[in-house]
Each structure stands twice: as C-alpha cells, then as structure tokens.
Design an enzyme around this catalytic site. Structure first.
Site, mmCIF file in Angstrom:
data_model
loop_
_atom_site.group_PDB
_atom_site.id
_atom_site.type_symbol
_atom_site.label_atom_id
_atom_site.label_comp_id
_atom_site.label_asym_id
_atom_site.label_seq_id
_atom_site.Cartn_x
_atom_site.Cartn_y
_atom_site.Cartn_z
ATOM 1 N N ASN A 226 0.758 -1.240 -0.095
ATOM 2 C CA ASN A 226 -0.010 0.189 0.055
ATOM 3 C C ASN A 226 0.849 1.231 -0.041
ATOM 4 O O ASN A 226 0.383 2.263 -0.349
ATOM 5 C CB ASN A 226 -0.887 -0.099 1.179
ATOM 6 N N THR B 265 -27.199 -7.225 9.884
ATOM 7 C CA THR B 265 -27.912 -6.826 8.857
ATOM 8 C C THR B 265 -27.064 -6.260 7.829
ATOM 9 O O THR B 265 -26.099 -5.648 7.903
ATOM 10 C CB THR B 265 -28.984 -5.759 9.169
ATOM 11 N N CYS C 151 -3.552 4.881 7.548
ATOM 12 C CA CYS C 151 -3.964 4.289 9.094
ATOM 13 C C CYS C 151 -2.856 4.771 9.860
ATOM 14 O O CYS C 151 -2.949 4.556 11.200
ATOM 15 C CB CYS C 151 -3.891 2.927 8.918
#
Length: 395
Positions: free
Chosen positions: A152, A238, A326
C-alpha cells in the site's frame, strides 16, 4: 492550477457517479432487510446475490466463496483469528512479511500474546518477498501464510502465484491482503493458488464501510460475528445492501475498463517518476520499478521532512501522503521503508502519490513543478543539506 489535484487514491477513492446511482434505490425505494421473508425484501436479497456473483466472477471464484464484510481490515482480522482458532490442533505458526498493512501486523501481534508464533519475513530493497524465503520459513506446525498482493505504500506487486504454489505444496493455507490490488490489476484465485483474499470497496471507486473476503470452500473457519444467520451463519448482522450493490458496480466498471485504466495510469505514473528523478537531486524511487501498481509513485527526498512537504503541497492544492492513511498521525518513519533498508533520516522524507484514471498529464507536470520548488525551498533551510553540498564540491 486552481482546481484540487487528488493524488491519495491508495487512502480512498471517489465514488463513481454510476456507483452512487446504483446505490440510491436501496436507500430510498427498496430499503428492506434482505433477511426478511416478504417479497419486498426478496428484491433486495436478489440484488445482493447478484452483487456477490459479480465479485466472484471477477476473481474466478464461486459465489458461495464470497463473504461481505465491513472492509479490508475486518477481512484480514477474520482470516488470521479464524485460521488460528480453527487449525490450532495442527499448529500455532503463521508466516507473514515485515511490510504488511497494520491490519495484518497488529493482528499477528495479538495472536503472539495468545500463544501463537509468527515469522516476519524480510524483503529485498524493492519490497519483494521471495518464494524461496517463504519455503524456508515453513515448519510442520505452520497453519497460514499471509503475504499482501501489492504494498500500500511503495506499490510493489508480490509473486503471489509462486508463493501460493509453495504454500499448497506444503499443505498450508495461503491468504493475500489484496486491498490495493483488487480491481486495479487482474487476479484469478484459482490460477494464483489463493485460498483467502481481502478487499475493500472504497479503494476502487466504491463506497466506504464495505468489503469482502474470498474464502475457498475448502477453508473451514468459524464465524467472525455471532448473532444471526447472515453470510451463511459466519458473519452476523444486517446486510449493508446499498454498500454491497455499490461495491459490485464499482468492481464491474473497474474490470470492464481495466486494460485502458492500467495503460493510462502507467503512462501518468512513469511520466511523473521520470520528471521527479531527473529534476530533483538526491531522491530515491521506492518500490520495484517494473513489478509495481500502475498508479503508485513513492519517493524519498533527502534532507527534508515529509510532513513539511505534504503541508506545502496541500497549500498548492495537491492531496498526497507520506504512507499509509492508517498511520498518518504517527511521527515514526514508515515500517515499510525501514524494512527495505532505508535509514530513519531518509525514510522521514517520503512522499506517496497515488493517482487514478481521472488524473491528467497536465496535473502530473504541475505536481512535478511544485514538488521541485518545494524540495528546493525546504533544503535551502537545512544546514545538513548545506554541509552535504559543500562536501560534494570538495570531493
């Protein structure tokens, strides 16, 4: 140039208009829960399963091997913790590399605190893991090898098919974190010997908060989240139907135009690399020059701090980074740059530019011009640079 130039696509990407339009009906019209039994919910369930097939087809996988998650970090965590728990009777040894995303590295550290042993493989100066080193590290108690598809930060693409072949020859499961590679370069899980693969929708012009894990049907690990029968009882909660539909649409668009996108991004990338290398002295291209993501440019500039470079680029309307989003709040140099052998003082001067097919050659020239001016300005304030130049002249 007055408009914003966005060159941080490894951190996140814009949602394509077609993706946004595909998602809207599942917010405004068919907002049903696909786990419900009435026909209204059946429409949402069908859209979700159609999306699952789109993702599966893009990888050469079966639809039953695609599990929707909240993103790449979640998928990585599921793999490592799931395999560790399910295969602990065979052993407690895991192999990874020193340049993995922190979603892998920090999870490995967590597992080490719980009795697992992790081998962190070295990489060469371009960030490549060799299949030979992987094979040397395999032990009778090795249960998982996890090597990222493409880094990355520096963009290096690893020899995934070869590493997967080594893993399978020794009866070890193979996972790859493909968050930066999926929908950017071709991937076939069968041909590349991949048992598990992580991806995240917002890295290829899909929405945030949705990702997937490809998990071969032969892999037997437990649920990530308990509490419901969703995702074949392995990931309760869900379903994010708009996100799932949007991610699949983004994947469909990316794969339909992949050849053209790769060609355009590679041309932009190489032009920018050439200008920076030629016009800014004492800089270093990080990552493999050939085995590289088409949209990644990563440099270190000696005698400057990357943070100052980013601030001044931002003042000129250029969005860039020094490494992983990050770890953007960290003052420590990139663990990736240290792993490829750079000293701290050089690693601190890093710049990552990750472009997209929406960028232009005019923008690349503007960025090169600004970077050159900014580096010159920052070095003019550095006594270390002055001393270095004097030494060079005396030699």
């Amino acid at each position: 140039m007055s408009k914003l130039i966005y060159l941080d696509n490894a951190a996140t990407t814009s949602v394509k208009p077609e993706v946004f339009e595909a998602m809207k009906p599942y917010y405004l019209e068919n907002y049903s829960n696909p786990s419900s039994v009435y026909s209204f919910a059946g429409e949402a369930k069908k859209a979700m399963e159609d999306a699952r097939k789109v993702i599966a087809d893009s990888l050469g996988a079966a639809a039953t091997e695609i599990y929707f998650t909240g993103g790449g970090s979640e998928s990585d965590n599921w793999v490592l913790k799931g395999v560790a728990e399910a295969y602990q009777s065979k052993g407690k040894h895991i192999i990874t590399s020193k340049i993995e995303h922190h979603a892998i590295l920090h999870t490995c550290e967590y597992l080490e605190k719980h009795g697992y042993e992790v081998t962190y493989l070295d990489v060469d100066e371009n960030g490549l893991v060799t299949p030979e080193e992987v094979e040397k590290a395999i032990r009778p108690d090795t249960i998982l090898i996890s090597i990222m598809f493409a880094n990355n930060e520096i963009g290096t693409i690893e020899p995934i098919a070869e590493i997967g072949k080594v893993a399978h020859e020794h009866g070890v499961l193979f996972h790859t974190d493909a968050v930066q590679a999926y929908a950017h370069v071709p991937i076939n899980v069968q041909e590349m010997n991949i048992d598990m693969l992580s991806a995240s929708g917002h890295k290829f012009h899909g929405p945030k908060g949705i990702g997937f894990l490809y998990m071969s049907n032969k892999v037997k690990i437990g649920p990530l989240i308990h509490g419901g029968s969703q995702e074949r009882s392995r990931r309760a909660g869900t379903h994010n139907v708009p996100g799932i539909v949007g991610m699949a649409k983004a994947a469909e668009l990316a794969h339909a135009n992949m050849d053209q996108t790769i060609a355009k991004e590679t041309a932009l990338r190489d032009h920018l690399i050439e200008r920076l290398e030629k016009e800014i002295p004492y800089c270093r291209l990080n990552g493999d020059r050939v085995k590289r993501l088409p949209n990644n440019v990563n440099f270190c500039f000696r005698f400057i701090e990357g943070e100052s470079l980013l601030i001044l680029l931002d003042q000129n309307g250029i969005c860039a980074s020094s490494g992983s989003a990050c770890t953007s709040g960290s003052l420590d140099p990139s663990h990736v740059l240290l792993a490829i052998g750079l000293p701290h003082e050089i690693a601190h001067g890093s710049l990552r530019l990750t472009l997209s097919e929406d960028n232009t050659m005019e923008e690349m020239d503007f960025v090169a011009d600004q970077a050159k001016k900014i580096v010159e300005r920052l070095r003019s304030m550095s006594p270390l640079y002055d001393d270095f130049v004097k030494q060079q002249k005396e030699q």
